[in-house]
Scaffold this motif. Structure first.
Motif, PDB file in Angstrom:
ATOM      1  N   ALA A 148       0.625  -1.283  -0.076  1.00 22.05           N
ATOM      2  CA  ALA A 148       0.150  -0.071  -0.009  1.00 22.05           C
ATOM      3  C   ALA A 148       0.913   1.217  -0.049  1.00 22.05           C
ATOM      4  O   ALA A 148       0.639   2.212  -0.672  1.00 22.05           O
ATOM      5  CB  ALA A 148      -0.956   0.041   1.198  1.00 22.05           C
ATOM      6  N   ALA A 149       1.955   1.253   1.077  1.00 20.77           N
ATOM      7  CA  ALA A 149       2.715   2.380   0.970  1.00 20.77           C
ATOM      8  C   ALA A 149       3.597   2.539  -0.336  1.00 20.77           C
ATOM      9  O   ALA A 149       3.769   3.784  -0.826  1.00 20.77           O
ATOM     10  CB  ALA A 149       3.802   2.292   2.110  1.00 20.77           C
ATOM     11  N   SER A 150       3.956   1.595  -0.951  1.00 24.62           N
ATOM     12  CA  SER A 150       4.648   1.728  -2.330  1.00 24.62           C
ATOM     13  C   SER A 150       3.918   2.094  -3.417  1.00 24.62           C
ATOM     14  O   SER A 150       4.333   2.676  -4.375  1.00 24.62           O
ATOM     15  CB  SER A 150       5.355   0.178  -2.581  1.00 24.62           C
ATOM     16  N   GLY A 151       2.506   1.772  -3.322  1.00 17.61           N
ATOM     17  CA  GLY A 151       1.532   2.101  -4.539  1.00 17.61           C
ATOM     18  C   GLY A 151       1.008   3.420  -4.376  1.00 17.61           C
ATOM     19  O   GLY A 151       0.682   3.936  -5.246  1.00 17.61           O
ATOM     20  N   ALA A 152       0.817   3.952  -3.137  1.00 18.16           N
ATOM     21  CA  ALA A 152       0.366   5.341  -2.841  1.00 18.16           C
ATOM     22  C   ALA A 152       1.206   6.426  -3.733  1.00 18.16           C
ATOM     23  O   ALA A 152       0.446   7.274  -4.114  1.00 18.16           O
ATOM     24  CB  ALA A 152       0.152   5.605  -1.540  1.00 18.16           C
ATOM     25  N   PRO A 153       2.695   6.517  -3.812  1.00  8.43           N
ATOM     26  CA  PRO A 153       3.074   7.756  -4.345  1.00  8.43           C
ATOM     27  C   PRO A 153       2.920   7.543  -6.053  1.00  8.43           C
ATOM     28  O   PRO A 153       3.183   8.707  -6.683  1.00  8.43           O
ATOM     29  CB  PRO A 153       4.492   7.307  -3.998  1.00  8.43           C
ATOM     30  N   ARG A 154       2.692   6.622  -6.467  1.00  6.63           N
ATOM     31  CA  ARG A 154       2.456   6.474  -8.116  1.00  6.63           C
ATOM     32  C   ARG A 154       1.692   7.401  -8.862  1.00  6.63           C
ATOM     33  O   ARG A 154       2.221   8.156  -9.580  1.00  6.63           O
ATOM     34  CB  ARG A 154       2.876   4.962  -8.509  1.00  6.63           C
ATOM     35  N   PRO A 155       0.250   7.310  -8.355  1.00  6.21           N
ATOM     36  CA  PRO A 155      -0.501   8.112  -9.248  1.00  6.21           C
ATOM     37  C   PRO A 155      -0.273   9.726  -8.541  1.00  6.21           C
ATOM     38  O   PRO A 155      -0.426  10.579  -9.396  1.00  6.21           O
ATOM     39  CB  PRO A 155      -1.838   7.651  -8.405  1.00  6.21           C
ATOM     40  N   ALA A 156       0.139   9.860  -7.537  1.00  6.66           N
ATOM     41  CA  ALA A 156       0.848  11.159  -7.094  1.00  6.66           C
ATOM     42  C   ALA A 156       1.758  11.635  -8.073  1.00  6.66           C
ATOM     43  O   ALA A 156       1.734  12.935  -8.359  1.00  6.66           O
ATOM     44  CB  ALA A 156       0.865  11.525  -5.708  1.00  6.66           C
ATOM     45  N   ALA A 157       2.923  10.906  -8.051  1.00  6.60           N
ATOM     46  CA  ALA A 157       3.846  11.429  -9.072  1.00  6.60           C
ATOM     47  C   ALA A 157       3.426  11.292 -10.780  1.00  6.60           C
ATOM     48  O   ALA A 157       3.919  12.605 -11.147  1.00  6.60           O
ATOM     49  CB  ALA A 157       4.962  10.137  -8.995  1.00  6.60           C
TER      50      ALA A 157
END
Length: 411
Positions: free
Chosen positions: A117-126
């Motif tokens: 979950a923590a690794s997947g969260a930044p991707r759409p933000a980036a």
């Protein structure tokens, strides 16, 4: 040599400095992406767990990634792209270290899901931040260069991780956590906030006056959800490269080492060809690039039905890799074009879930098809799905909203 320098100069110049810091954070993060590829080996060899348990934990990591992508996309639109990336990366570093220290089956499973979950969260933000930072006409190039960074990092980390693991798996976790923290530091110091509500430049309104879109408005966007459905179908095909391709090669008498050699070609070609192909297709219509990329991916996997030697399998990988190089940045750019500027995080999050869902369903369908239908029918179905998806993408792009119509242009 002069031609190469000219190509590099035209490909790499003209993008804002903030974009390059975001690109650098991606590269740093992927250079230290040691744990995911070795997680099942760690659980079975170092912790003595069964292959069934290791598979369950890997699935939980994927499930966490899907949940994280949705949550990260929502947070990116509410609290900001930069803040979402920063806190998610800090949480990912903490979960990585904790996973190396615990030994119980349940805590390891919970932490693996948390890490996903923590690794997947930044991707759409980036991805939303990149779309915010660059002009509409530069988006495909920007996403292409970012995809290049991802693959450089993947290639290097895969090679380095094997060497580090010989000195103990705990160093893999510590190294991964360290590079994640370094990535967070780059974001904290050099990446600006780009959320339109924070900058006030996305829609001509005053800062904070534009309400963040809920997931419901994303799901009601017929064009976008059609793209999500097409992405899921293509994801079913792509998943066969890491699941059924080694099985098929094994049935032809080839070894795990042969598969490693063949699949390594994918990363090498992306690193070598990403910039030249980006330059070559820069003036092509996005509809054509996306459709051709999708078609090459589907038919690349379809050609596997004719393969029986290492060289033949390598040829099929080369075909679908070229398709991947064309498809990945074009699809990310298309998502950015469809999304209103204040809702890009949620759009990117839902789009990411399509790939996560395919990672759950694809291996099961591929294995069942290979067992019951045989190799020719399985890979032939991949070609059919790729053809239908390419046609659907072409039709969808033919009726797309003009770039910037809903976004007010660059923010």
């Amino acid at each position: 040599m002069g031609s190469i320098r000219h190509t590099l100069r035209e490909t790499l110049t003209g993008l804002p400095g903030a974009y390059w810091w975001l690109w650098t954070s991606t590269l740093v993060n992927r250079l230290g992406g040691f744990v995911v590829g070795f997680l099942t080996l760690y659980l079975t060899l170092e912790r003595g767990r069964s292959a069934t348990y290791a598979g369950l934990v890997a699935s939980l990591y994927g499930l966490g990634g899907a949940i994280g992508a949705l949550a990260g996309g929502a947070l990116a639109d509410r609290v900001g792209r930069r803040r979402t990336m920063l806190w998610a990366q800090l949480c990912a570093a903490a979960a990585t270290v904790a996973l190396a220290l615990v030994s119980g089956s349940v805590p390891m499973a919970v932490l693996a899901a948390s890490l996903g979950a923590a690794s997947g969260a930044p991707r759409p933000a980036a991805q939303a931040a990149m779309a915010d930072l660059v002009d509409d006409e530069d988006r495909v190039r920007a996403f292409s260069l970012n995809y290049w960074a991802v693959n450089i990092g993947f290639a290097v980390s895969s090679a380095v991780a094997g060497l580090i693991a010989t000195h103990g798996y705990v160093w893999l976790f510590l190294g991964d956590a360290g590079t994640t923290l370094l990535c967070a530091l780059v974001v904290r110091l050099r990446v600006p906030e780009t959320l339109p509500a924070a900058t006030g430049s996305g829609s001509g309104e005053r800062p904070g006056t534009e309400r963040p879109a809920g997931v419901g408005i994303v799901l009601r966007d017929a064009k976008f959800m059609t793209l999500v459905g097409l992405t899921f179908l293509l994801g079913l095909v792509v998943q066969q490269g890491s699941t059924m391709l080694p099985v098929d090669m094994g049935r032809h008498g080839l070894t795990a080492r042969d598969y490693g050699t063949v699949i390594a070609l994918n990363g090498v070609l992306v690193v070598v060809l990403q910039i030249p192909l980006t330059r070559l297709t820069a003036r092509r219509g996005q509809a054509v690039v996306l459709a051709v990329g999708t078609l090459l991916m589907g038919w690349g996997f379809g050609l596997t039905a004719l393969a029986g030697s290492v060289l033949a399998y390598a040829g099929t990988v080369a075909v679908w890799t070229v398709g991947e190089i064309l498809y990945a940045p074009a699809s990310m750019s298309f998502v950015a074009d469809l999304a209103p500027s204040h809702a890009r995080g949620r759009y990117d999050g839902v789009h990411t879930v399509a790939w996560a869902a395919a990672s759950f369903v694809g291996p099961v369908l591929g294995g069942s098809a290979l067992d019951h239908w045989g190799s020719a029918a399985t890979w032939g179905t991949c070609a059919v799905i790729g053809t239908l998806t390419a046609a659907g993408s072409r039709v969808l792009l033919g009726f797309r909203r003009p770039a910037g119509a809903a976004t007010g242009g660059r923010v």
